[in-house]
Design an enzyme around this catalytic site. Structure first.
Site, mmCIF file in Angstrom:
data_model
loop_
_atom_site.group_PDB
_atom_site.id
_atom_site.type_symbol
_atom_site.label_atom_id
_atom_site.label_comp_id
_atom_site.label_asym_id
_atom_site.label_seq_id
_atom_site.Cartn_x
_atom_site.Cartn_y
_atom_site.Cartn_z
ATOM 1 N N TYR A 149 -33.608 37.394 -189.782
ATOM 2 C CA TYR A 149 -33.285 38.686 -190.409
ATOM 3 C C TYR A 149 -34.521 39.226 -191.130
ATOM 4 O O TYR A 149 -35.023 38.603 -192.078
ATOM 5 C CB TYR A 149 -32.138 38.496 -191.396
ATOM 6 N N TYR B 185 -32.444 49.011 -186.907
ATOM 7 C CA TYR B 185 -31.720 48.364 -188.000
ATOM 8 C C TYR B 185 -30.233 48.564 -187.793
ATOM 9 O O TYR B 185 -29.648 49.550 -188.235
ATOM 10 C CB TYR B 185 -32.162 48.930 -189.353
#
Ligand SMILES: [Zn+2]
Lengths: 140, 376
Positions: free
Chosen positions: B278, B328
């Site tokens: 991440y 994103y």
């Protein structure tokens, strides 16, 4: 009506009111647990160290050190336009909790992690006083 | 009984992503779902479980309003919110529900329209009392952590740059990536400061788009169109929500979630062929690599140097471009890329012989953390 160039103010509620009332008197108060002496911030209902609800408001030393900081170059709110670049600093109080705040009497380039600081009080409106911090003179 | 290898991911659904104006959150959930069904060869009537991460810009979508639009009656449903850590947590949840026999085919989905939403970018809001002091946006909270990381371990902007440049290079090989033009180390340093010590090129993108995937039992997975990708290990670890209340800013939830995931999978970091870490900001990649045990604490900066994490390197990371350069879609970018790598579907950016992938997702300001280990 809220003006575009007016900076946001903290929202006072039943839980945090003593903090802001103390600031108005130019004192920095935090909640302290009567069972285990743990200081907490932000204010809340119980002690996260022992779960007691016997919290009292206690005056702090108003002293601490810079834990970390950031410098804003991006403008997120029009009221801060003239201040860019400005620093937001996390101060770790001697009592333990960390506060997000600003430093006064200190250039952005002079900020260092670990530098000793002490609270000052900035009366930004008739109702609200913001605790900010300034470097403690090393010679004293 | 362990959950190890009991379930598999059998369908991946993508949507248009990047700047996609004029779309509702619901429309992305629906498009991603249709595409996941096509990918898996399943019919919508096979789906009997649904877990969604709520849309940040459209709170009217729930697992139950989505099921209604899809025309299905659920036997198992939930909305699950761990912010950016939801993706891996929802896959874990789906595997538990399937393994427990509560449903057979569990659809997992997310959508976001933050790039084009009329109310503006939800990731730039004022947080509490901090706003009075000029504290705004998610990036500034991460900047406070980055500064502390530099102070405690000596990591540098030069090392952050390595992450940004590597992931952009990967994105240049990904046809659906939002940012495909390569960048240099100099471009990184010349990009404007957002909140020091973070440059523009330290920050992930903001995107419109959705993702869906389908989890079923290992046994059912073997008769479907795609080669199954098994869920081998999983773990969660959640530091406090507010970074200012943590005792440390430089250890992430990966320390706990990774330990749990490796223990379930029965492997060590040396066994991992490819990672999807991440990457809301560059520096959280080396920080998580340390906490996951790929290197020791404080060695993450050196670890990401010298193309070690690039395609062709020792441990390729974020081969899609990640959140920094692909898109994103919160934590959903990683699982899709990891599954694609294990299927061998990544074309020019394929890691040869990839058999085991590790995926992380994290929410808030490193407030929540989940790790998944997948295998082919
Ligand atoms: Zn206590």
């Amino acid at each position: 009506m809220i003006e575009r160039n007016q900076k946001p103010l903290p929202r006072i509620d039943e839980v945090n009111r003593p903090y802001w009332e103390a600031a108005k008197r130019h004192e920095l108060f935090l909640q302290r647990c009567q069972e285990c002496d743990h200081y907490r911030y932000p204010p809340g209902e119980i002690c996260p160290s022992c779960l007691s609800d016997r919290l009292e408001w206690a005056k702090t030393s108003g002293r601490g050190t810079v834990y970390t900081w950031t410098v804003f170059h991006q403008l997120y709110h029009p009221a801060f336009e003239k201040e860019i670049p400005y620093a937001v600093v996390a101060v770790e109080l001697d009592e333990g909790p960390k506060l997000l705040t600003n430093l006064v009497d200190c250039k952005v380039e002079a900020i260092k992690i670990g530098m000793p600081v002490e609270v000052i009080f900035d009366d930004v409106t008739e109702e609200i006083t913001l605790p900010r911090f300034r470097p403690v003179s090393q010679s004293v | 009984m362990s959950l190890k290898d009991s379930c598999a991911i059998v369908g991946l659904g993508y949507t248009d992503q990047g700047k996609v104006p004029g779309r509702s959150g619901m429309s992305f959930y629906l498009e991603a779902t249709r595409n996941a069904l096509d990918d898996s060869s399943l019919d919508i009537r096979d789906i009997d479980g649904l877990i969604i991460q709520p849309c940040p810009t459209d709170r009217s979508v729930t697992a139950f309003t989505l099921a209604e639009e899809l025309g299905i009656n659920l036997r198992y449903g939930a909305d699950q919110q761990l912010q950016g850590a939801s993706a891996c947590a929802i896959i874990q949840h789906a595997a538990m529900a399937v393994d427990a026999g509560l449903c057979n085919y569990c659809l997992c989905a997310f959508a976001d329209t933050s790039r084009s939403a009329p109310q503006g970018i939800v990731y730039q809001v004022a947080w509490g009392t901090g706003a009075a002091y000029g504290m705004f946006g998610v990036a500034a909270s991460y900047a406070l952590i980055a500064r502390r990381y530099m102070h405690e371990y000596g990591i540098t902007n030069q090392q952050f740059a390595e992450v940004a440049v590597t992931f952009r290079k990967h994105a240049s090989l990904n046809p659906i990536a939002q940012m495909r033009n390569p960048i240099t180390i100099d471009d990184y340093h010349n990009s404007r400061w957002i909140v020091e010590p973070l440059h523009l090129l330290d920050c992930c993108l903001v995107s419109d788009g959705g993702r869906a995937l389908i989890v079923t039992s290992a046994e059912r997975s073997r008769s479907l169109k795609q080669p199954p990708v098994y869920v081998m290990g999983m773990g969660q670890g959640h530091p406090f929500e507010d970074p200012m209340r943590r005792s440390t800013l430089t250890v992430t939830g990966a320390a706990e979630s990774g330990k749990k995931a490796f223990a379930m999978a029965g492997i060590t970091p040396e066994d991992v062929d490819v990672c999807a870490i991440y990457d809301s900001f560059t520096f959280v990649v080396p920080m998580q690599l340390e906490d996951l045990g790929f290197c020791s604490k404080g060695e993450g900066g050196a670890f990401v140097e010298g193309s070690r994490i690039a395609l062709g390197g020792e441990l390729p990371i974020n081969t899609s471009g990640g959140l920094l350069s692909e898109a994103y879609i919160q934590g959903w970018v990683g699982p899709h890329e990891a599954v694609s790598q294990l299927r061998g579907d990544c074309g020019e950016r394929q890691v040869p012989g990839a058999e085991i992938a590790l995926v992380t997702s994290s929410g808030g300001v490193l407030s929540t953390h989940t790790t998944l280990i997948l295998r082919k």
